[in-house]
Design an enzyme around this catalytic site. Sequence first.
Site, short mmCIF file in Angstrom:
data_model
loop_
_atom_site.label_atom_id
_atom_site.label_comp_id
_atom_site.label_asym_id
_atom_site.label_seq_id
_atom_site.Cartn_x
_atom_site.Cartn_y
_atom_site.Cartn_z
N LYS A 251 -15.15 5.56 -0.34
CA LYS A 251 -13.72 5.32 -0.10
C LYS A 251 -13.24 6.36 0.92
CE LYS A 251 -13.11 2.66 -4.25
NZ LYS A 251 -14.32 2.66 -5.07
N SER B 263 -6.76 1.96 -9.85
CA SER B 263 -7.22 1.35 -8.60
C SER B 263 -6.39 0.17 -8.16
CB SER B 263 -8.68 0.92 -8.75
OG SER B 263 -8.83 0.00 -9.81
N HIS C 286 -10.24 7.10 -6.24
CA HIS C 286 -9.18 6.95 -5.23
C HIS C 286 -8.43 8.25 -4.95
CE1 HIS C 286 -9.87 2.63 -5.18
NE2 HIS C 286 -10.07 2.77 -6.48
#
Length: 392
Positions: A244, A186, A214
Amino acid sequence: MAVTFQLLDELAQTLAAREAEGLLRRRRVVDSPQGPRLAVDGCEQLHFGSNDYLGLANHPRLIAAVKDGADRYGVGTGASHLISGHCAAHEAVERELAEWAAPCAPASALLFSTGYMANLSVVSALVGRDDAVFGDKLNHACLNDAALLSRAEFVRYPHADAAHLERRLQASKARRKLICTDAVFSMDGDLAPLPTLLELADAHGAWLLVDDAHGFGVLGQGRGALAHYGLASERIIYMGTLGKAAGVAGAFVCAHPTVIETLVQTARPYIFTTAAPALLACALRASLAIIRDEPARRTRLAGLIQRWRSVSASLPWRQLPSETAIQPLILGQNAEALRVSQALWERGIWVPAIRPPTVPRGSARLRITLSAAHTDDHIDALAAAIRAIAAE
Ligand code: PMP
């Protein structure tokens, strides 16, 4: 205000020490939807600090889905999933996620309110006192906290060092073993060596927990890091977050149905919490449809990443070899990261400075994140501003 008793006094001293080290965090106040331009602390800033990789956090279809969801379900769910908070929209999105991101066949999916809780759930449900967790040193904090919560032995291996991990697995006498890793790290943006980790899991009879916070929505045509590498196994527990690239909130775990049933029956951070609003599950269904049907967003993001890599190649600060939307610039000292972040802010660009304990000491950085919603001009403006600050 005068500090009046000793316990408060100790806290105040600790805070003052943090401030002296350049470690005090402050929250800026955003007063607009997500997007490249944000209204924040009373001004407008071009923003490179969000994980809204596909530009979905303010998408009209998601907003419409939330409104429909509110009309149908109201706001709160009123109870945990196992009591009476589990709605048809939760059930539907779990089915869709299981189809989209399955690490094996058959597979089921389970929704969580946050990725943090998903990781706490998986690790504490699969391992306990006589077991061992093996985690990359650069894993996200919540995987580390999950290992501590499980009470298993916790072995941290040097970043992406499969040879070291193999030695530790070989030496371990633990009853059950769980390897856990960020798929995309990350704060660095690089990918974990997932094929090698899966081989090691196979060789040593271990589970492999892949935290794809991610990668989900972005890598592997949107299916995530496993599809990117073409991996499938019943050993894999896949965790994707939904705040996200998916642009909403929450997370899911996708794994063999027996694993998912074990989570439902035993994972305390799943059982003892109120179900997230069903209107968010409605938004997630809309988001999944866009992730599936609009590959152009990923193509656009890939183009912006390439553009940033080329315009930033000559910057005086160290870049990391990341091919993802996370493009850190390593400044080293906390004060230097704060200074450059502040100088960018004064030029109308917001890039948060990331400092320990989020990253190792001496590696404070600007964590630049790109989104499909950015334009080429935004990328060029960021590079020009950083270059101007470096020349001052
Ligand atoms: N894992 C990783 C790798 C993350 O970066 C994050 C969020 N920063 C999380 C888990 C936690 O996810 P959530 O924000 O949904 O709690």
